[in-house]
Design a protein around this motif. Structure first.
Motif, short mmCIF file in Angstrom:
data_model
loop_
_atom_site.label_atom_id
_atom_site.label_comp_id
_atom_site.label_asym_id
_atom_site.label_seq_id
_atom_site.Cartn_x
_atom_site.Cartn_y
_atom_site.Cartn_z
N GLY A 1 20.96 -91.79 8.64
CA GLY A 1 22.30 -91.32 8.95
C GLY A 1 22.75 -90.18 8.05
N ARG A 2 22.48 -90.31 6.73
CA ARG A 2 22.89 -89.28 5.78
C ARG A 2 22.18 -87.96 6.08
N ALA B 1 22.13 -82.55 8.43
CA ALA B 1 21.50 -81.63 9.37
C ALA B 1 22.52 -81.07 10.36
N ALA B 2 23.39 -81.94 10.86
CA ALA B 2 24.40 -81.49 11.82
C ALA B 2 25.39 -80.52 11.17
N ALA C 1 24.26 -97.49 0.78
CA ALA C 1 24.59 -96.19 1.37
C ALA C 1 25.62 -96.35 2.48
N PHE C 2 26.40 -95.28 2.71
CA PHE C 2 27.45 -95.32 3.73
C PHE C 2 26.87 -95.57 5.12
N GLY C 3 25.65 -95.05 5.35
CA GLY C 3 25.04 -95.23 6.67
C GLY C 3 24.88 -96.68 7.05
N THR D 1 23.56 -82.95 -0.56
CA THR D 1 22.68 -83.96 0.04
C THR D 1 21.56 -84.36 -0.92
N PHE D 2 20.91 -83.36 -1.51
CA PHE D 2 19.77 -83.63 -2.37
C PHE D 2 20.16 -83.93 -3.81
N GLY D 3 21.28 -83.40 -4.27
CA GLY D 3 21.64 -83.55 -5.68
C GLY D 3 20.70 -82.79 -6.58
N SER D 4 20.03 -81.79 -6.03
CA SER D 4 19.03 -81.03 -6.79
C SER D 4 19.02 -79.59 -6.30
#
Length: 721
Positions: A625-626, A631-632, A345-347, A184-187
């Motif tokens: 959304g991302r 989170a889910a 973004a996909f969202g 998610t963060f890429g970090s």
């Protein structure tokens, strides 16, 4: 609220050293308190006010020697052979010598020999309750008969109940959560910081809980539930605030200001979401069941700590890492605004897809969730027994051997307690009670009465034909109570672990509709305050009901009906744990409102700032959304890690929560919610004028904060130019 949290975020950022030191000191103090004052947990489920609990309390006073914990030793001869008194005598003798045992009954004298003579059942009475039996006593009890050759000897009963312990499987959920954070963060810095922040909060919450366990009786499942929820919401809350912090950094805000604004906007949603979970869990107290109240308050405490950590410790940690929460590619243009990606973004794409296909998606979603909820109509509730224990556990082996030799009813024996004013009245009443019980359909046998020294209290062991969690046994309990109600001269009550389990299940089933109504009503009122709308709260409440129905249906299909049970390591299916539905309602309500707030608050934020209703819906999906997806997945992973525990209670809770989170996040909130918002349009935000004046403006979207920070940011930019 947003302004206050903005100040708190900036303060924690500036005083980061002191804030981190304070949290570490608090963690150390709570850890020390836990080590010094922690007490033991219990597996007993007391139910004040029920007939079975009153009878047990009466036995402790009038017949103390029969109120202690019980054990059973099942002996089986090889196939085709019969047991002899000399075969079982050594087992009885060794059991009687166990420390704390007051009696070990010879099965030949008690006539507890199977019809074919192959099986014998030795009843063992301890002088203390099952929870007070020590590990040393339990180990000594297991050795009784272990050296007897040529016979199968298994040990069971109340004293052999396994303690629930946290194992290594839960770590799998945390590892999956870490992977999701990195993606998610890429970090690695952002992922590690978020996870560490949550673990500190969980550590503080659990240490505080164990520190109180010396003065508060905790069930063994309460700390596990608190750990489960504390981990899940701790990671999620930190994820939301960190994501917003990164967003503001990418827009060119200074790190301190970005931390303040993240705390003021995403932090406001975290406060509301956390408060909702806490209120829902604390609301379990209205059911009036002590062990459920303690479980709810314990979990609520860890959630409250997670909120405090996210609002104070997280901004302080962000102060140490600064721009390193961003991927390396973004750090090169960290203040220039050049970090925006040309790829949408996909969202956003998913949001537009939902808007275009809103009617079909609504129909498919509602009908599909309704179909998943169908098994709920066959839901049965009971307290777990040894039949659902691990197949290699001593309790399960004894249960299976008893059922094989005597029938399942011998594992669910009932106790009829007859108490009179004198020995004569008790004796006369006992004869009537024994006759009435023996004539009840579904009763296999009634043992001769045991009397206390004064002869005023008698105990009758009743063996039903079916097992402790069978529907037929539940009918037997009700029929016996109806039949003995007319006996005069003594007070008659039916108890035992089987009867107590039935009483617990029925009281919880009666309380569930009231609690559900309370939770749904609460959600409507709270969301009305947050979003200043009538239709949005109604939509959220209906979505929550769909989530609960589908989750119940799937859980019943797996744990009760046995479909795909092997995938979750469930050896034997049976009724759901009696307190699972009402606990699930409280927890899922809070978590569902989390996702509702995080998604819809961004829709509301853009709508308040001038966007069209449809575009605001797409923006909410695009920007949040991302994060909601991550989170889910994190929450489901944490809950899913508990599915692999052997304890049936924790296994079912973990499974139901993981399924509920996935259903609510991906079907209800990410699909049905934007579809309904698209249908409603501007009407979604309608609120009658009287309510507009009456309701306080909580400003969860940070509108007032934006009015203050945007002009100030422009002034700084003008000065730099």
């Amino acid at each position: 609220m947003a302004t206050l949290l903005h100040r708190l975020g900036r303060f924690s950022f500036r005083r980061r050293g002191r804030v981190v030191a304070l949290w570490l000191l608090l963690l150390a103090l709570l850890g020390g308190a836990a080590a010094a004052f922690s007490g033991s947990t219990t597996d007993q489920f007391k139910m004040p006010g029920t007939e079975s609990q009153r009878a047990m309390d009466s036995l402790k006073k009038e017949f103390p020697q029969a109120s202690g914990g019980t054990g059973s030793i099942v002996i089986a001869a090889p196939k085709g052979e019969k047991l002899k008194p000399t075969d079982v005598a050594p087992v009885v003798e060794q059991a009687a010598q166990v420390d704390g045992v007051t009696a070990a009954v010879d099965p030949f004298k008690a006539k507890s020999i199977s019809p074919d003579g192959r099986y014998a059942l030795v009843q063992v009475q301890f002088d203390s309750g099952a929870q007070e039996v020590t590990d040393a006593q339990r180990a000594e009890f297991e050795k009784a008969g272990a050296d007897v050759k040529g016979l199968q000897v298994e040990h069971g009963g109340e004293v052999m109940t396994n303690k629930v312990e946290v194992g290594s499987t839960e770590v799998l959920g945390v590892l999956v959560a870490a992977v999701v954070l990195v993606i998610t963060f890429g970090s690695l810095v952002a992922a590690g910081m978020t996870l560490l922040n949550a673990l500190i909060g969980v550590g503080a919450g659990m240490a505080g809980l164990y520190a109180l366990s010396g003065v508060i009786e905790l069930t063994s499942t309460a700390p596990i539930l608190a750990l489960m929820l504390g981990l899940a919401v701790g990671i999620d809350y930190s994820l939301f605030i960190t994501s917003r912090y990164r967003h503001f950094l990418a827009e060119g805000a200074e790190p301190e200001e970005a931390a303040g604004r993240a705390a003021g906007t995403a932090g406001s949603a975290v406060v509301f979401a956390g408060a909702t979970v806490v209120i829902a869990l604390a609301g379990l107290a209205v059911v009036g069941i002590p062990f459920l109240t303690v479980m709810g308050l314990a979990a609520a405490g860890t959630v409250a700590v997670a909120v405090l950590v996210a609002l104070t410790l997280l901004p302080a940690v962000l102060g140490f890492v600064g721009h390193r929460v961003l991927p390396r590619k973004q750090r090169n243009g960290e203040a220039s605004g050049s970090t925006s990606s040309t790829k949408e973004a996909f969202g956003f794409r998913w949001g537009r897809t939902v808007l275009r296909a809103r009617i079909p998606l609504l129909l498919v979603g509602v009908v599909g969730l309704g179909a998943l909820a169908l098994p709920t109509q066959d839901m049965r509730l009971a307290l777990p027994d040894a039949s659902t224990a691990a197949s290699d556990s001593p309790a399960r082996k004894a249960y299976d051997l008893t059922s094989e030799g005597f029938g399942a009813g011998f594992n669910g024996r009932l106790m009829a307690v007859v108490s009179g004013d004198d020995a004569a009245s008790t004796g006369a009443a006992v004869k009537q009670v024994a006759a009435k019980i023996q004539s009840t359909d579904g009763v296999l046998a009634v043992a001769p009465p045991q009397l206390n020294k004064e002869g005023t209290t008698a105990l009758l062991a009743v063996i039903p034909k079916e097992g402790p969690t069978a529907a037929g046994t539940e009918d037997v309990v009700h029929d016996i109570r109806d039949h003995v109600a007319g006996v005069k001269g003594a007070e008659v009550s039916l108890t035992g672990m089987t009867a107590l389990g039935i009483d617990v299940s029925e009281q919880l089933a009666d309380a569930m509709p009231v609690y559900l109504l309370l939770v749904v009503g609460l959600s409507i009122l709270l969301l009305m305050l947050v979003f200043r709308s009538i239709l949005v709260p109604l939509k959220a409440a209906l979505g929550f009901l769909l989530t609960v129905g589908a989750t119940f249906g799937i859980t019943v299909a797996v744990f009760q009906q046995g479909h795909l049970a092997g995938l979750v390591g469930l050896g034997t299916s049976g009724p759901l744990v009696s307190f699972l539905p009402i606990l699930l309602i409280g927890i899922l309500f809070g978590l569902a409102m989390d996702y509702e707030v995080f998604l819809v608050s961004r829709m509301r934020e853009d709508y308040v700032h001038g966007a069209e209703a449809s575009q605001a819906t797409v923006n909410g999906m695009g920007y949040n959304g991302r994060v909601v997806t991550a989170a889910a997945l994190i929450m489901a992973s944490v809950f899913g890690g508990f599915v692999f525990m052997e304890d049936p209670i924790i296994k079912s809770i973990g499974f139901a929560l993981a399924v509920g989170v996935l259903v609510d996040a991906f079907i209800v909130r990410m699909t049905l919610v934007p579809a309904v918002m698209a249908l409603l349009g501007r009407a979604a935000w309608w609120l009658p004028r009287p309510l507009q004046r009456a309701l306080p403006n909580l400003d969860i979207e940070g509108e007032k904060l934006l009015e203050r920070t945007v002009p100030a940011q422009r002034e700084r930019e003008d000065v730099r130019v």
